[in-house]
Design a protein around this motif. Structure first.
Motif, PDB file in Angstrom:
ATOM      1  N   GLU A 122       2.269  16.050 -12.487  1.00  0.00           N
ATOM      2  CA  GLU A 122       1.389  16.735 -13.286  1.00  0.00           C
ATOM      3  C   GLU A 122       0.945  18.183 -12.845  1.00  0.00           C
ATOM      4  N   GLY A 123       1.277  18.780 -11.687  1.00  0.00           N
ATOM      5  CA  GLY A 123       0.739  19.884 -11.270  1.00  0.00           C
ATOM      6  C   GLY A 123      -0.190  19.984 -10.105  1.00  0.00           C
ATOM      7  N   ARG A 124      -1.069  18.770  -9.912  1.00  0.00           N
ATOM      8  CA  ARG A 124      -1.932  18.959  -9.300  1.00  0.00           C
ATOM      9  C   ARG A 124      -1.640  18.444  -7.626  1.00  0.00           C
ATOM     10  N   ASN A 125      -1.892  19.194  -6.770  1.00  0.00           N
ATOM     11  CA  ASN A 125      -1.497  18.765  -5.205  1.00  0.00           C
ATOM     12  C   ASN A 125      -2.676  18.420  -4.493  1.00  0.00           C
ATOM     13  N   THR A 126      -3.860  18.135  -5.207  1.00  0.00           N
ATOM     14  CA  THR A 126      -5.019  17.999  -4.303  1.00  0.00           C
ATOM     15  C   THR A 126      -5.072  16.567  -3.499  1.00  0.00           C
ATOM     16  N   ILE A 127      -4.439  15.534  -4.215  1.00  0.00           N
ATOM     17  CA  ILE A 127      -4.420  14.194  -3.695  1.00  0.00           C
ATOM     18  C   ILE A 127      -3.570  14.276  -2.778  1.00  0.00           C
ATOM     19  N   GLY A 128      -2.389  14.956  -3.035  1.00  0.00           N
ATOM     20  CA  GLY A 128      -1.239  14.768  -2.051  1.00  0.00           C
ATOM     21  C   GLY A 128      -1.443  15.603  -0.656  1.00  0.00           C
ATOM     22  N   THR A 129      -2.634  16.377  -0.779  1.00  0.00           N
ATOM     23  CA  THR A 129      -3.090  17.469   0.517  1.00  0.00           C
ATOM     24  C   THR A 129      -3.955  16.262   1.138  1.00  0.00           C
ATOM     25  N   GLY A 130      -4.918  15.614   0.534  1.00  0.00           N
ATOM     26  CA  GLY A 130      -5.733  14.715   1.083  1.00  0.00           C
ATOM     27  C   GLY A 130      -5.292  13.446   1.567  1.00  0.00           C
ATOM     28  N   LEU A 131      -4.144  13.095   1.180  1.00  0.00           N
ATOM     29  CA  LEU A 131      -3.464  11.851   1.296  1.00  0.00           C
ATOM     30  C   LEU A 131      -2.712  12.126   2.679  1.00  0.00           C
ATOM     31  N   GLN A 152       0.789  -1.149  -0.058  1.00  0.00           N
ATOM     32  CA  GLN A 152      -0.157   0.007   0.133  1.00  0.00           C
ATOM     33  C   GLN A 152       1.025   1.230   0.039  1.00  0.00           C
ATOM     34  N   CYS A 153       2.071   1.360   0.686  1.00  0.00           N
ATOM     35  CA  CYS A 153       2.723   2.312   0.706  1.00  0.00           C
ATOM     36  C   CYS A 153       3.290   2.740  -0.701  1.00  0.00           C
ATOM     37  N   ALA A 154       3.632   1.759  -1.436  1.00  0.00           N
ATOM     38  CA  ALA A 154       4.169   1.889  -2.598  1.00  0.00           C
ATOM     39  C   ALA A 154       3.270   2.420  -3.674  1.00  0.00           C
ATOM     40  N   MET A 155       2.045   2.045  -3.587  1.00  0.00           N
ATOM     41  CA  MET A 155       0.920   2.402  -4.336  1.00  0.00           C
ATOM     42  C   MET A 155       0.702   4.194  -4.061  1.00  0.00           C
ATOM     43  N   CYS A 156       0.485   4.267  -2.930  1.00  0.00           N
ATOM     44  CA  CYS A 156       0.295   5.677  -2.354  1.00  0.00           C
ATOM     45  C   CYS A 156       1.345   6.683  -2.750  1.00  0.00           C
ATOM     46  N   ARG A 157       2.619   6.338  -2.790  1.00  0.00           N
ATOM     47  CA  ARG A 157       3.687   6.923  -3.259  1.00  0.00           C
ATOM     48  C   ARG A 157       3.994   7.345  -4.680  1.00  0.00           C
ATOM     49  N   ALA A 158       3.399   6.155  -5.492  1.00  0.00           N
ATOM     50  CA  ALA A 158       3.347   6.378  -6.908  1.00  0.00           C
ATOM     51  C   ALA A 158       2.192   7.452  -7.220  1.00  0.00           C
ATOM     52  N   THR A 159       0.996   7.257  -6.734  1.00  0.00           N
ATOM     53  CA  THR A 159       0.085   7.976  -6.851  1.00  0.00           C
ATOM     54  C   THR A 159       0.131   9.540  -6.649  1.00  0.00           C
ATOM     55  N   VAL A 160       0.836   9.715  -5.503  1.00  0.00           N
ATOM     56  CA  VAL A 160       0.995  11.287  -5.339  1.00  0.00           C
ATOM     57  C   VAL A 160       2.419  11.710  -6.197  1.00  0.00           C
ATOM     58  N   GLY A 161       3.280  10.800  -6.474  1.00  0.00           N
ATOM     59  CA  GLY A 161       4.260  11.286  -7.393  1.00  0.00           C
ATOM     60  C   GLY A 161       3.762  11.770  -8.623  1.00  0.00           C
ATOM     61  N   SER A 162       2.754  10.966  -9.244  1.00  0.00           N
ATOM     62  CA  SER A 162       2.381  11.166 -10.686  1.00  0.00           C
ATOM     63  C   SER A 162       1.477  12.497 -10.552  1.00  0.00           C
ATOM     64  N   ASN A 163       0.685  12.723  -9.522  1.00  0.00           N
ATOM     65  CA  ASN A 163      -0.268  13.960  -9.397  1.00  0.00           C
ATOM     66  C   ASN A 163       0.843  15.014  -9.028  1.00  0.00           C
ATOM     67  N   LEU A 164       1.766  14.800  -8.524  1.00  0.00           N
ATOM     68  CA  LEU A 164       2.640  16.383  -8.166  1.00  0.00           C
ATOM     69  C   LEU A 164       3.441  16.524  -9.267  1.00  0.00           C
ATOM     70  N   ILE A 205      -3.224  10.524   6.596  1.00  0.00           N
ATOM     71  CA  ILE A 205      -2.261   9.721   7.213  1.00  0.00           C
ATOM     72  C   ILE A 205      -2.253  10.351   8.580  1.00  0.00           C
ATOM     73  N   LEU A 206      -2.535  11.535   8.672  1.00  0.00           N
ATOM     74  CA  LEU A 206      -2.601  12.347  10.195  1.00  0.00           C
ATOM     75  C   LEU A 206      -3.639  11.732  11.077  1.00  0.00           C
ATOM     76  N   TYR A 207      -4.962  11.590  10.020  1.00  0.00           N
ATOM     77  CA  TYR A 207      -6.146  10.882  10.784  1.00  0.00           C
ATOM     78  C   TYR A 207      -5.912   9.434  11.202  1.00  0.00           C
ATOM     79  N   LEU A 208      -5.085   8.744  10.555  1.00  0.00           N
ATOM     80  CA  LEU A 208      -4.855   7.575  10.875  1.00  0.00           C
ATOM     81  C   LEU A 208      -3.777   7.356  12.087  1.00  0.00           C
TER      82      LEU A 208
END
Length: 81
Positions: free
Chosen positions: A36-45, A22-34, A49-52
């Motif tokens: 591309e210039g989109r930071n919304t998924i990174g902020t939500g992620l 799961q960590c690798a999947m999250c890292r890949a998703t955030v890396g691809s979105n950042l 993480i802080l909630y958990l």
């Protein structure tokens, strides 16, 4: 008691692969979105993480609080009698 501990340890040992995947999947998703210039998924992620992170500490803290409160009430009841 010892048997339960060993079974719990084995469960977490076998579940470790799924957890690390799961960590690798999250890292890949955030890396691809950042990239591309989109930071919304990174902020939500990060919020997720802080909630958990906070929830287990909150549960343990509330458990300790209620245990101490109940212990103080028991001491008061025994002191009055």
């Amino acid at each position: 008691m010892k048997k339960r501990f060993i079974l719990t340890a084995l469960f977490f040992l076998f579940a470790l692969g799924d957890i690390m995947a799961q960590c690798a999947m999250c890292r890949a998703t955030v890396g691809s979105n950042l990239s591309e210039g989109r930071n919304t998924i990174g902020t939500g992620l990060n919020f997720g993480i802080l909630y958990l992170l906070v929830i287990p500490y909150l549960i343990v803290g509330l458990g300790v609080f209620f245990y101490i409160r109940a212990a103080k009430q028991r001491l008061k009841e025994h002191a009055v009698i």
